[in-house]
Write an enzyme that holds these catalytic residues in place. Sequence first.
Site, PDB file in Angstrom:
ATOM      1  N   THR A 181       0.743  -1.440   0.410  1.00 22.84           N
ATOM      2  CA  THR A 181      -0.264  -0.311  -0.225  1.00 22.84           C
ATOM      3  C   THR A 181       0.823   1.295  -0.092  1.00 22.84           C
ATOM      4  N   GLY A 230       2.923  -2.927   7.909  1.00 21.51           N
ATOM      5  CA  GLY A 230       2.617  -3.428   9.442  1.00 21.51           C
ATOM      6  C   GLY A 230       4.299  -3.559   9.637  1.00 21.51           C
ATOM      7  N   GLU A 246      -6.721  -5.457   3.911  1.00 25.24           N
ATOM      8  CA  GLU A 246      -6.236  -6.588   2.699  1.00 25.24           C
ATOM      9  C   GLU A 246      -7.237  -6.695   2.333  1.00 25.24           C
TER      10      GLU A 246
HETATM   11  C1  LIG Z   1      -6.496 -20.379   5.722  1.00 28.24           C
HETATM   12  C2  LIG Z   1      -5.419 -20.315   7.099  1.00 28.24           C
HETATM   13  C3  LIG Z   1      -4.176 -20.645   6.756  1.00 28.24           C
HETATM   14  C4  LIG Z   1      -3.286 -20.832   7.726  1.00 28.24           C
HETATM   15  C5  LIG Z   1      -3.363 -19.419   8.820  1.00 28.24           C
HETATM   16  C6  LIG Z   1      -1.742 -19.438   9.039  1.00 28.24           C
HETATM   17  C7  LIG Z   1      -1.062 -18.313   9.235  1.00 28.24           C
HETATM   18  C8  LIG Z   1      -1.783 -17.121   9.513  1.00 28.24           C
HETATM   19  C9  LIG Z   1      -2.034 -17.231  11.172  1.00 28.24           C
HETATM   20  C10 LIG Z   1      -2.429 -16.462  11.212  1.00 28.24           C
HETATM   21  C11 LIG Z   1      -2.839 -14.785  11.088  1.00 28.24           C
HETATM   22  C12 LIG Z   1      -3.719 -14.723  12.040  1.00 28.24           C
HETATM   23  C13 LIG Z   1      -5.600 -14.028  11.628  1.00 28.24           C
HETATM   24  C14 LIG Z   1      -4.502 -12.604  10.596  1.00 28.24           C
HETATM   25  C15 LIG Z   1      -5.677 -11.295  10.976  1.00 28.24           C
HETATM   26  C16 LIG Z   1      -5.215 -10.353  11.206  1.00 28.24           C
HETATM   27  C17 LIG Z   1      -3.591  -9.899   9.925  1.00 28.24           C
HETATM   28  C18 LIG Z   1      -2.506  -8.870  10.939  1.00 28.24           C
HETATM   29  C19 LIG Z   1      -2.521  -7.872   9.713  1.00 28.24           C
HETATM   30  C20 LIG Z   1      -3.044  -7.447   8.656  1.00 28.24           C
HETATM   31  C21 LIG Z   1      -2.120  -7.447   7.421  1.00 28.24           C
HETATM   32  C22 LIG Z   1      -3.385  -6.765   6.517  1.00 28.24           C
HETATM   33  C23 LIG Z   1      -1.630  -6.614   5.223  1.00 28.24           C
HETATM   34  C24 LIG Z   1      -2.311  -5.593   4.302  1.00 28.24           C
HETATM   35  O1  LIG Z   1      -3.424  -4.868   3.924  1.00 28.24           O
HETATM   36  S1  LIG Z   1      -1.729  -6.196   2.577  1.00 28.24           S
HETATM   37  C25 LIG Z   1      -2.057  -5.227   1.766  1.00 28.24           C
HETATM   38  C26 LIG Z   1      -3.638  -5.589   0.963  1.00 28.24           C
HETATM   39  N1  LIG Z   1      -3.687  -4.639  -0.247  1.00 28.24           N
HETATM   40  C27 LIG Z   1      -5.325  -5.405  -0.951  1.00 28.24           C
HETATM   41  O2  LIG Z   1      -5.743  -6.084  -0.400  1.00 28.24           O
HETATM   42  C28 LIG Z   1      -5.247  -4.325  -1.535  1.00 28.24           C
HETATM   43  C29 LIG Z   1      -7.350  -5.061  -2.241  1.00 28.24           C
HETATM   44  N2  LIG Z   1      -6.459  -4.041  -3.793  1.00 28.24           N
HETATM   45  C30 LIG Z   1      -7.046  -5.881  -4.557  1.00 28.24           C
HETATM   46  O3  LIG Z   1      -6.530  -6.606  -4.338  1.00 28.24           O
HETATM   47  C31 LIG Z   1      -7.306  -5.133  -6.130  1.00 28.24           C
HETATM   48  O4  LIG Z   1      -7.238  -4.759  -6.795  1.00 28.24           O
HETATM   49  C32 LIG Z   1      -8.518  -5.654  -6.300  1.00 28.24           C
HETATM   50  C33 LIG Z   1      -8.873  -7.356  -6.876  1.00 28.24           C
HETATM   51  C34 LIG Z   1      -9.790  -4.664  -5.778  1.00 28.24           C
HETATM   52  C35 LIG Z   1      -8.500  -5.152  -8.075  1.00 28.24           C
HETATM   53  O5  LIG Z   1      -6.591  -5.977  -8.722  1.00 28.24           O
HETATM   54  P1  LIG Z   1      -6.882  -5.474 -10.377  1.00 28.24           P
HETATM   55  O6  LIG Z   1      -6.522  -4.073 -10.191  1.00 28.24           O
HETATM   56  O7  LIG Z   1      -5.435  -5.848 -10.659  1.00 28.24           O
HETATM   57  O8  LIG Z   1      -8.289  -5.962 -10.749  1.00 28.24           O
HETATM   58  P2  LIG Z   1      -8.193  -6.585 -12.287  1.00 28.24           P
HETATM   59  O9  LIG Z   1      -7.196  -6.080 -13.053  1.00 28.24           O
HETATM   60  O10 LIG Z   1      -9.809  -5.592 -12.800  1.00 28.24           O
HETATM   61  O11 LIG Z   1      -8.928  -7.817 -12.825  1.00 28.24           O
HETATM   62  C36 LIG Z   1      -9.636  -8.299 -11.631  1.00 28.24           C
HETATM   63  C37 LIG Z   1      -9.760  -9.639 -12.590  1.00 28.24           C
HETATM   64  O12 LIG Z   1      -8.761 -10.281 -11.140  1.00 28.24           O
HETATM   65  C38 LIG Z   1      -9.214 -11.230 -10.641  1.00 28.24           C
HETATM   66  N3  LIG Z   1      -8.012 -11.346  -9.270  1.00 28.24           N
HETATM   67  C39 LIG Z   1      -7.864 -10.738  -8.538  1.00 28.24           C
HETATM   68  N4  LIG Z   1      -7.570 -10.365  -7.535  1.00 28.24           N
HETATM   69  C40 LIG Z   1      -7.516 -11.856  -7.285  1.00 28.24           C
HETATM   70  C41 LIG Z   1      -7.050 -13.201  -6.625  1.00 28.24           C
HETATM   71  N5  LIG Z   1      -5.848 -12.923  -5.361  1.00 28.24           N
HETATM   72  N6  LIG Z   1      -6.793 -14.074  -7.030  1.00 28.24           N
HETATM   73  C42 LIG Z   1      -7.004 -14.555  -8.251  1.00 28.24           C
HETATM   74  N7  LIG Z   1      -7.686 -13.831  -9.357  1.00 28.24           N
HETATM   75  C43 LIG Z   1      -8.063 -12.688  -8.997  1.00 28.24           C
HETATM   76  C44 LIG Z   1     -10.588 -10.519 -10.434  1.00 28.24           C
HETATM   77  O13 LIG Z   1     -11.467 -12.282  -9.670  1.00 28.24           O
HETATM   78  C45 LIG Z   1     -10.863 -10.467 -11.725  1.00 28.24           C
HETATM   79  O14 LIG Z   1     -11.111 -11.146 -13.018  1.00 28.24           O
HETATM   80  P3  LIG Z   1     -12.077 -12.039 -14.238  1.00 28.24           P
HETATM   81  O15 LIG Z   1     -11.744 -13.006 -14.510  1.00 28.24           O
HETATM   82  O16 LIG Z   1     -11.480 -10.668 -15.103  1.00 28.24           O
HETATM   83  O17 LIG Z   1     -13.136 -10.849 -13.627  1.00 28.24           O
HETATM   84  C1  LIG Z   2      -3.983  -1.455  10.469  1.00 21.09           C
HETATM   85  C2  LIG Z   2      -3.914  -1.493   9.247  1.00 21.09           C
HETATM   86  C3  LIG Z   2      -2.880  -2.254   8.395  1.00 21.09           C
HETATM   87  C4  LIG Z   2      -2.351  -2.727   7.391  1.00 21.09           C
HETATM   88  N1  LIG Z   2      -1.670  -3.295   6.943  1.00 21.09           N
HETATM   89  C5  LIG Z   2      -0.733  -3.246   5.782  1.00 21.09           C
HETATM   90  C6  LIG Z   2       0.725  -3.790   5.842  1.00 21.09           C
HETATM   91  O1  LIG Z   2       1.503  -4.481   6.274  1.00 21.09           O
HETATM   92  N2  LIG Z   2       0.374  -4.076   4.464  1.00 21.09           N
HETATM   93  C7  LIG Z   2       0.862  -3.099   3.307  1.00 21.09           C
HETATM   94  O2  LIG Z   2       0.729  -3.259   1.852  1.00 21.09           O
HETATM   95  N3  LIG Z   2      -0.599  -2.250   3.481  1.00 21.09           N
HETATM   96  C8  LIG Z   2      -1.758  -2.956   4.963  1.00 21.09           C
HETATM   97  N4  LIG Z   2      -2.503  -2.079   5.235  1.00 21.09           N
HETATM   98  C9  LIG Z   2      -2.903  -0.760   4.029  1.00 21.09           C
HETATM   99  C10 LIG Z   2      -4.229  -1.484   4.074  1.00 21.09           C
HETATM  100  O3  LIG Z   2      -4.459  -2.326   2.970  1.00 21.09           O
HETATM  101  C11 LIG Z   2      -5.429  -0.149   3.231  1.00 21.09           C
HETATM  102  O4  LIG Z   2      -5.611   0.870   3.874  1.00 21.09           O
HETATM  103  C12 LIG Z   2      -6.256  -1.240   1.614  1.00 21.09           C
HETATM  104  O5  LIG Z   2      -6.310  -1.777   1.385  1.00 21.09           O
HETATM  105  C13 LIG Z   2      -7.915  -0.253   1.776  1.00 21.09           C
HETATM  106  O6  LIG Z   2      -6.888   1.088   0.750  1.00 21.09           O
HETATM  107  P1  LIG Z   2      -6.576   1.988   0.747  1.00 21.09           P
HETATM  108  O7  LIG Z   2      -6.473   2.819   2.092  1.00 21.09           O
HETATM  109  O8  LIG Z   2      -5.962   2.798  -0.255  1.00 21.09           O
HETATM  110  O9  LIG Z   2      -8.386   2.775   1.295  1.00 21.09           O
HETATM  111  P2  LIG Z   2      -9.784   3.171   0.064  1.00 21.09           P
HETATM  112  O10 LIG Z   2      -9.741   2.533  -1.648  1.00 21.09           O
HETATM  113  O11 LIG Z   2      -9.289   4.811  -0.239  1.00 21.09           O
HETATM  114  O12 LIG Z   2     -10.553   3.623   0.000  1.00 21.09           O
HETATM  115  C14 LIG Z   2     -11.885   4.326   0.367  1.00 21.09           C
HETATM  116  C15 LIG Z   2     -13.069   4.386   0.392  1.00 21.09           C
HETATM  117  O13 LIG Z   2     -13.132   4.406  -0.969  1.00 21.09           O
HETATM  118  C16 LIG Z   2     -13.782   3.074  -1.554  1.00 21.09           C
HETATM  119  N5  LIG Z   2     -13.075   2.687  -2.564  1.00 21.09           N
HETATM  120  C17 LIG Z   2     -12.326   2.783  -3.686  1.00 21.09           C
HETATM  121  N6  LIG Z   2     -11.843   1.739  -4.240  1.00 21.09           N
HETATM  122  C18 LIG Z   2     -13.602   1.807  -4.722  1.00 21.09           C
HETATM  123  C19 LIG Z   2     -14.228   0.969  -5.422  1.00 21.09           C
HETATM  124  N7  LIG Z   2     -12.936   0.337  -6.983  1.00 21.09           N
HETATM  125  N8  LIG Z   2     -15.076   0.454  -5.677  1.00 21.09           N
HETATM  126  C20 LIG Z   2     -15.991   1.081  -5.010  1.00 21.09           C
HETATM  127  N9  LIG Z   2     -15.250   1.605  -3.880  1.00 21.09           N
HETATM  128  C21 LIG Z   2     -14.044   2.074  -3.636  1.00 21.09           C
HETATM  129  C22 LIG Z   2     -13.794   2.151  -0.475  1.00 21.09           C
HETATM  130  O14 LIG Z   2     -14.557   1.136  -0.079  1.00 21.09           O
HETATM  131  C23 LIG Z   2     -13.535   3.074   0.699  1.00 21.09           C
HETATM  132  O15 LIG Z   2     -15.057   3.011   1.505  1.00 21.09           O
HETATM  133  C24 LIG Z   2      -3.164  -1.666   5.852  1.00 21.09           C
HETATM  134  C25 LIG Z   2      -3.994  -1.108   7.197  1.00 21.09           C
HETATM  135  C26 LIG Z   2      -4.215  -0.575   7.919  1.00 21.09           C
HETATM  136  C27 LIG Z   2      -4.994  -0.412   8.379  1.00 21.09           C
END
Ligand SMILES: CC/C=C\C/C=C\C/C=C\C/C=C\C/C=C\C/C=C\CCCCC(=O)SCCNC(=O)CCNC(=O)[C@H](O)C(C)(C)COP(=O)(O)OP(=O)(O)OC[C@H]1O[C@@H](n2cnc3c(N)ncnc32)[C@H](O)[C@@H]1OP(=O)(O)O
Ligand SMILES: Cc1cc2nc3c(=O)[nH]c(=O)nc-3n(C[C@H](O)[C@H](O)[C@H](O)COP(=O)(O)OP(=O)(O)OC[C@H]3O[C@@H](n4cnc5c(N)ncnc54)[C@H](O)[C@@H]3O)c2cc1C
Length: 667
Positions: free
Chosen positions: A146, A185, A428
């Site tokens: 991010t 994080g 996520e």
């Molecule tokens: C089961 C558990 C097993 C074991 C457990 C073991 C270990 C874990 C132990 C403990 C963990 C415990 C708990 C967890 C709790 C807490 C976690 C702690 C900290 C949290 C850290 C947080 C870290 C983060 O946040 S990291 C950053 C995360 N960011 C995001 O998630 C971003 C979100 N955005 C997106 O994912 C993408 O941008 C999007 C999906 C919205 C769009 O992607 P993109 O722009 O590339 O899309 P398009 O080009 O439009 O394409 C869409 C097509 O792609 C397909 N698609 C998208 N994603 C996937 C995927 N992942 N896999 C497959 N296909 C995917 C989609 O379906 C579209 O397909 P189509 O055919 O075109 O329709």
């Molecule tokens: C506690 C915490 C831990 C994190 N840890 C990590 C980490 O370890 N690594 C990492 O990389 N990131 C991490 N993040 C970041 C996190 O993954 C992002 O904040 C998250 O994916 C949301 O993205 P954003 O902040 O850009 O929200 P935005 O996308 O800016 O969202 C703002 C609003 O816009 C809306 N929106 C955005 N896009 C669309 C769309 N296409 N259609 C409709 N509505 C939309 C959303 O629904 C939301 O209401 C962490 C965040 C937090 C809060």
Amino acid sequence: MATTTGVNSDLAKERNNSTFDVEELSNFIYRGPEKVKRRRYLHNLATKDPFFRKFKPWAFQTREEQYEICLQKHLYINKKCKELNLTEPVDKFFYTEAAAPHENSPIGLHTVMFIPTIEKQGTEEQKKRWLPLAESLKMIGTYAQTEMGHGTFIRGLETTATYDPRTREFILNSPTITSMKYWPGNLGKTTNHCLVMAQLYTQGKNCGIHMFMVQIRDLETHMPLAGIEVGDIGPKFGYGTNDNGFLRLSNVRIPRENMLMRYSKVLEDGTYVKPPNAKIAYGSMVLVRAAIVTDAARALAQACVISIRYSAVRRQTEVSPGGEEAQIIDYQTQQYRLFPLLATSYAMYFAGRFMYDFYLKTTAEIEGGNLDSMPQLHAISAGLKAFSSWMCSAGVETCRLCCGGHGYSHASGLPKIYIDVVPGCTYEGENNVMMLQVARFLMKMYGKLQNGEALPTFMQYMSTDLNKKSCMTEEVALNCLVMAYEHRAARMIRDAAASMEKLVQSGKSPVEAWNGSTVMLTWAAIAHCHAFVTKLFVETVVKSRMDSKVQSALTSLCKLYAVHGIVENLGGFIQDQFFDSKQVKILQKKLMQLLAEIRPNAVAFVDAFDYPDEVLQSCLGRYDGQVYQALYDYAKSSPMNEKEVLDSYYKYIKPAQNGKYQQYSKL
Ligand SMILES: CC/C=C\C/C=C\C/C=C\C/C=C\C/C=C\C/C=C\CCCCC(=O)SCCNC(=O)CCNC(=O)[C@H](O)C(C)(C)COP(=O)(O)OP(=O)(O)OC[C@H]1O[C@@H](n2cnc3c(N)ncnc32)[C@H](O)[C@@H]1OP(=O)(O)O
Ligand SMILES: Cc1cc2nc3c(=O)[nH]c(=O)nc-3n(C[C@H](O)[C@H](O)[C@H](O)COP(=O)(O)OP(=O)(O)OC[C@H]3O[C@@H](n4cnc5c(N)ncnc54)[C@H](O)[C@@H]3O)c2cc1C
């Protein structure tokens, strides 16, 4: 009347009145007596270890102390897991949840995302090079994706990694302020390496986002390296134990071998080799989404333990003048708020169990080269992550409100649970965005249905005849409940598709039609997830082998989950007259009956989750129900009470009482 020692008499009575053996239900929840024994062993190892008890309580710590204490705890956990040879993720999960409950680890991202990403996306050579260093904490890393300007739209990330074939290096840059990594994080102060998601440029072309291993701090001095600006992003809503960070990269050179190249590659001359599926690089997000389902269920389960035990102990208001004050759990409104959440915590636990199995099965297929189930895994994990984190976060807050004033105190343990679970709605993948990913999958499935193509088993309900009416009778059979959820989801999917179709016919482009229908698409996705979770709950109670008394009690809870969901979302179920008004009345009546039916088992249901007091850390949720003594002890332990008269009295109150305010003019 409550006694001051031993178990509170009301709570003791509750336990005597339950209709099933709590141990049998624990065995069912945790998949057998051996697993329950193992879980207790791991909890005990942590709760009885004096190391974890030497620190002051979390709520009395400053932000810096929260970080430092939590860091010590997690480094100790890491050491103990090695000593005890705890290699299974489930074992580590149970040990950790007892050792540092709801204290988000300053090396958590290292464990949950950094190491798994190397394992899943690295080549054999990269794994050999980095994993031993990561396991020994010489390398401590995070998942830096991010940016300040983009979290959701990851194709829009601005960080660049440009290949230089002369030196066989990538040059990493954060070209704008919005391109700086923000939120990862453990990034601010803990890590010395990052997996950086960046736009790959080679031979003058942009090849999309890829992962690169970047060292950010010196391994001896821990000082940031040249070209690196890194730090903590400051205090947040919660997560005080975690140094979520920012990172700016200026012309940072890394060797070609630092791009994760299991699937995509850049050859020495700069030739780009595509992966079999571009989304395979998103695998680490799928892992954590899958894990969040159980994490959210656990949070709600613990909140229910606290709130339901407290509701059995707390007495408020004489029901008839001069009579005994009632246990608040006997108020129907309290039951209406709490028992459906109890049912939800079970539903989510079973969903989490399913998700874990499905994740393991599907990733094994993917690693074997069969990518067919990737879209299903993505849709199910995105949907269950969003649905569970929404339901459970909102549920924890309701549990807190159900504890009245004492729920607002950290003594209840509920605020700590809430601030730990609620970011799961955002990280996520923001939940609305995840639901729209589910909707995208549903629209594809709808297209297949229209073309007469085969659907995966869990989507076959879409072919249901939407003119059919509900089979609901006074009996309120489980199959009729499932049918209702599937009917609603199928209709909402059709309505969303029709909305898009209508917009296209009116001259809008497909993208405009999508954007003009996202609310309906989200409704459809939520309805689909609700149907999925309900069906899973029903199948779990109907098909699994368990003690018959447990099965009967769990069936009532499952029915409550389903009936309550219908009554609360009635509009969606009656829009096409699927239920008639007589059936609605049957459901409302059944809801009240179920509350009464569950009432004698409420405490047993929460006891079965088997969380020790040391894990709950709650004056209100104690197993012995001695809440008032605990609240009193908690208040007395507050650092504010260390002195009878605070220095601030002499500095500010006393002068003010004497009309002296000069000290303010000095400012
Ligand atoms: C089961 C558990 C097993 C074991 C457990 C073991 C270990 C874990 C132990 C403990 C963990 C415990 C708990 C967890 C709790 C807490 C976690 C702690 C900290 C949290 C850290 C947080 C870290 C983060 O946040 S990291 C950053 C995360 N960011 C995001 O998630 C971003 C979100 N955005 C997106 O994912 C993408 O941008 C999007 C999906 C919205 C769009 O992607 P993109 O722009 O590339 O899309 P398009 O080009 O439009 O394409 C869409 C097509 O792609 C397909 N698609 C998208 N994603 C996937 C995927 N992942 N896999 C497959 N296909 C995917 C989609 O379906 C579209 O397909 P189509 O055919 O075109 O329709
Ligand atoms: C506690 C915490 C831990 C994190 N840890 C990590 C980490 O370890 N690594 C990492 O990389 N990131 C991490 N993040 C970041 C996190 O993954 C992002 O904040 C998250 O994916 C949301 O993205 P954003 O902040 O850009 O929200 P935005 O996308 O800016 O969202 C703002 C609003 O816009 C809306 N929106 C955005 N896009 C669309 C769309 N296409 N259609 C409709 N509505 C939309 C959303 O629904 C939301 O209401 C962490 C965040 C937090 C809060």
